[in-house]
Design a protein around this motif. Structure first.
Motif, PDB file in Angstrom:
ATOM      1  N   VAL A 684       0.870  -1.182   0.000  1.00 25.63           N
ATOM      2  CA  VAL A 684       0.000   0.000   0.000  1.00 25.63           C
ATOM      3  C   VAL A 684       0.906   1.230   0.000  1.00 25.63           C
ATOM      4  O   VAL A 684       2.082   1.139   0.374  1.00 25.63           O
ATOM      5  CB  VAL A 684      -0.936   0.027   1.242  1.00 25.63           C
ATOM      6  N   ASN A 720      -1.906  -3.255   6.093  1.00 20.91           N
ATOM      7  CA  ASN A 720      -2.007  -3.548   4.663  1.00 20.91           C
ATOM      8  C   ASN A 720      -3.482  -3.519   4.230  1.00 20.91           C
ATOM      9  O   ASN A 720      -4.363  -3.172   5.027  1.00 20.91           O
ATOM     10  CB  ASN A 720      -1.315  -4.879   4.326  1.00 20.91           C
ATOM     11  N   GLN A 721      -3.738  -3.905   3.012  1.00 19.86           N
ATOM     12  CA  GLN A 721      -5.109  -3.809   2.486  1.00 19.86           C
ATOM     13  C   GLN A 721      -6.101  -4.666   3.250  1.00 19.86           C
ATOM     14  O   GLN A 721      -7.283  -4.373   3.301  1.00 19.86           O
ATOM     15  CB  GLN A 721      -5.125  -4.247   1.027  1.00 19.86           C
TER      16      GLN A 721
END
Ligand code: NOJ
Length: 754
Positions: A684, A720-721
């Motif tokens: 990201v 993170n995502q």
């Protein structure tokens, strides 16, 4: 028989504290999941309570004061007596709070003691710099002492709970409440948040000189759309976790026992009714075992927010979301009884909320002695004690940020060298009230050392003359002539301009961040005399003053510094203290740059002045007027390139980062050495710089010191995502320097494996 005698198994208070110490890690949803024996104590109280008395514990009302002191208003006094109100705020002084506590303990059926809450934001009677100003000291030990002294004075005034610290990150100086927070950066704000909690709560909550802390405002209150107070907050959960969540988490990890919900909606739901926030995240994921209190009428406000039709549904949705205590709406006590009977709210959830509140009362030692905070001897000896007043001076000195000190006709204006005549000018020059700052609690402006008085004390050999020059808002220029005349007849003019204390704080958002009225005009006029002029910006937010800055030689952020403001500023101007503060928030060039912050993302089209199609404005540069971390003193510090213990580390290693800092003189001084990182490639987008450490060093003129930082994989983690908190292998940059802009760099790699 009184309640105290009826409670089974009341263990010594200290045992309760030890047990509670583990509570914060074992909460689950509504359940506080505390140690069994501690739970027994609260359960033995719960077993005696009617539903109405339980709802009384979930209720907090403000007391009323008139100009001369407290007023016993029947509305809340009767509620206390009837057991329908278990907590009071805005009541202080031992005599008054004792009279209320006596009603609760002697006249209500169960005699459960009251919590007494108050906004002790930057001191109680002795006032310290406003929190954002103090954050610019970057001195967590000092800030912890401020919280400790504020708690001591407040506890000596009969309080046992403060609605502080406010730990909302903000990157928007339009928002008036930035003054109550710790700036724009998650790392710095987290270190300060934990210091404030530890200072407030001390080692032992039952110590009658500590207070229960309240972390606020959960969550995201510092990011209202357009900087307008109370407005909607909308951001991705990833961004929220990365930037806004860390200080709340740090404050909870430091042991804060209460949390306040925020006025704003976030993720589409008002915080007070937001089950994801209050239950899933706060109580379950973060394991918070204390209680959540509403903000002022926050329960009622879910109606205008548009998620509840009426008071009944406001009660149900906020309580079921995880809110434990209603502040001022009176809705829980009025509505939850019927909601329980109809099955819309579970009795076991009511019990759990009461349990969380009673546990805090136990921890404060109130069941052992409900009058432990109510001692007039302590009240008289602690408040305004010499030690606390001395601390107020130290804190004020360390909060001042010298932004600029350029030569005029070959000589730097500061520090002032034996000036024969000094002109002290401006609406803040001989002003006591505004120097206290917003939210100055029970602070007495008559105790404030004005700038004028401070200058007279610390420049005994100089002739000091004063002219107000102008006011904050008015366009009246009739004082200009006198101000110019004084400046012309002096060796130096000190101009104190900025904001009054009502221009910042709650409900004090601004769309224009310039100096109001004719203050800037006065400043330019004085500078045009050719005399040395020192600009003191005395405000609680970052103002925009680019044109003035271009013309001025010496500019300081001197904030609203509290009770000892005048002494602190004069000591800095005299060079008795070499200024050491660094900005905890970026200063924009104009309001159009806002929100502006140092840890921005690079974008796919990073600024390239040669290329039209890169991220930029047509009418102002991207760079701020002064960056985060900036602040100079009377010494010049030179940094060596950082050296790293290795060029790569594994997930288990520690990287040592060393730098050498030389004080090139002329004065001995403090430097705050800052360490930033940049994750060059990740799954990201990551900021171009992130603060990961800072050190205070005192360096005598001409000397060099070695400064070492340790970095581990924890410092490299991010969400993170999938919202997992992880570190990813790859290349990182390291920056070490005197501000977020002036750094020297190096590089290393994080490699997979151990
Ligand atoms: C409203 C403010 O938002 C909050 O911070 C404060 O603690 C309460 N009022 C109580 O004064």
């Amino acid at each position: 028989m009184r309640l105290k005698d009826q409670i089974e198994h009341i263990a010594p208070v200290v045992a309760g504290i030890l047990m509670m110490a583990t509570l914060s890690s074992c909460g689950s949803g509504r359940s506080s999941g505390g140690e069994n024996s501690f739970r027994e104590k609260t359960d033995s109280v719960l077993a005696l309570m009617t539903l109405e008395e339980k709802l009384g514990q979930l209720t907090l009302y403000t007391s009323y004061w008139d100009v001369t002191g407290p007023v016993m208003r029947d509305d809340y006094v009767e509620e206390i007596r009837a057991g329908r109100c278990g907590n009071i705020f805005n009541a202080h002084t031992v005599t008054y709070n004792r009279s209320l506590q006596e009603i609760a303990v002697e006249e209500s059926r169960l005699g459960i003691p009251l919590l007494f809450g108050y906004d002790v934001i930057h001191g109680h009677k002795t006032i310290f710099p406003t929190p954002l100003a103090e954050a610019c000291s970057w001195d967590t030990a000092l800030i912890k002492r401020s919280a400790r002294y504020g708690a001591m004075e407040a506890a000596a005034s009969g309080l046992n709970w403060t609605f502080a610290p406010m730990v909302d990150i903000s990157r928007d100086p339009r928002w008036g409440r930035i003054t109550e927070g710790n700036g724009e950066d998650p790392y710095l704000a987290s270190r300060i948040a934990e210091a404030r909690v530890m200072g407030t709560q001390g080692e032992d909550l039952a110590d009658p000189l500590t207070l229960a802390a309240c972390v606020k405002h959960f969550a995201g209150y510092g990011a209202p759309v357009a900087g307008r107070d109370y407005n909607t907050v909308d951001m991705s959960e990833l961004h929220f976790r990365q930037v806004y969540l860390p200080p709340y988490k740090a404050a909870l990890d430091a042991g804060a026992v209460t949390v306040m919900a925020a006025f704003n909606d976030i993720f589409g739901v008002p915080s007070h009714a937001n089950k994801f926030l209050l239950t899933n995240l706060l109580k379950e994921e973060l394991g918070f075992g204390g209680f959540v209190v509403a903000d002022y009428s926050g329960v009622e406000q879910v109606i205008p927010h548009g998620v509840a039709e009426n008071r009944r549904s406001a009660a149900e949705i906020t309580f079921n979301a995880g809110l434990d205590m209603d502040m001022q709406s009176g809705i829980f006590v009025e509505q939850l009884g019927a909601a329980v009977k109809e099955g819309a709210v579970k009795m076991e959830d009511i019990d759990e909320a009461v349990r969380r509140i009673l546990q805090v009362k136990f921890r404060l030692g109130l069941f052992d002695d409900p009058y432990r905070y109510l001692d007039t001897t302590r009240e008289n000896s602690i408040i305004y004690s010499a030690e606390i007043m001395e601390h107020a001076l130290e804190s004020a000195r360390k909060s001042i940020v010298l932004l600029k000190n350029e030569p005029l006709r070959g000589r730097k204006i500061l520090p002032l060298k034996n000036p024969g005549r000094i002109a002290v000018i401006g609406p803040l020059a001989d002003n006591q009230l505004d120097l206290l700052g917003s939210w100055h609690a029970a602070g007495d402006h008559n105790k404030v050392v004005t700038l004028l008085r401070g200058m007279k004390t610390h420049f005994p050999g100089s002739e000091i003359n004063y002219a107000k020059g102008c006011d904050f808002y008015s366009t009246d220029r009739s004082g200009f002539d006198e101000a110019v005349r004084l400046t012309q007849n002096s060796d130096v003019a000190i101009l104190a301009i900025g904001e009054n204390q009502a221009q910042s704080g709650e409900a004090a958002s601004r769309s224009d961040l310039g100096l109001t009225g004719v203050q800037e005009e006065l400043a330019q006029l004085l500078i045009s005399t050719g005399k040395p002029v020192v600009i003191l910006l005395m405000a609680e937010r970052m103002l925009t003053f680019e044109k003035l800055d271009n013309n001025a030689q010496a500019v300081l952020n001197a904030w609203h510094l509290g009770t000892r403001a005048g002494d602190a500023i004069a000591q800095v101007l005299a060079g008795d203290y070499n200024p050491s503060g660094k900005l905890a928030m970026t200063i924009p060039r104009n309001v159009g740059q806002v929100p502006i912050f140092y840890n921005y993302k690079n974008t796919g089209r990073p600024l390239d002045p040669q290329n039209m199609y890169t991220t930029k404005y047509l009418d102002v540069e991207n760079a701020p007027l002064y960056p985060f971390g900036h602040g100079i003193g009377y010494s010049a510090f030179e940094y060596s390139n950082p050296t790293l213990s290795d060029t790569s580390i594994s997930m288990k290693d520690t990287l040592r980062v060393n730098t050498r800092v030389t004080n090139e003189g002329p004065a001995d001084g403090h430097e705050i050495v800052q360490l930033y990182i940049r994750d060059l490639t990740a799954s990201v987008t990551r900021p171009v710089k992130e603060l990961k450490g800072f050190r205070h060093v005192f360096i005598p003129a001409g000397k060099t010191v070695k400064v070492e930082f340790m970095l581990t994989v924890e410092d490299l983690k991010f969400y993170n995502q999938e919202l997992e908190y992880i570190a990813e292998p790859g290349a990182f940059k390291i920056f070490v320097g005197t501000s977020s802009e002036k750094t020297r760099e190096s590089e290393f790699k994080l490699i997979q494996g151990t």
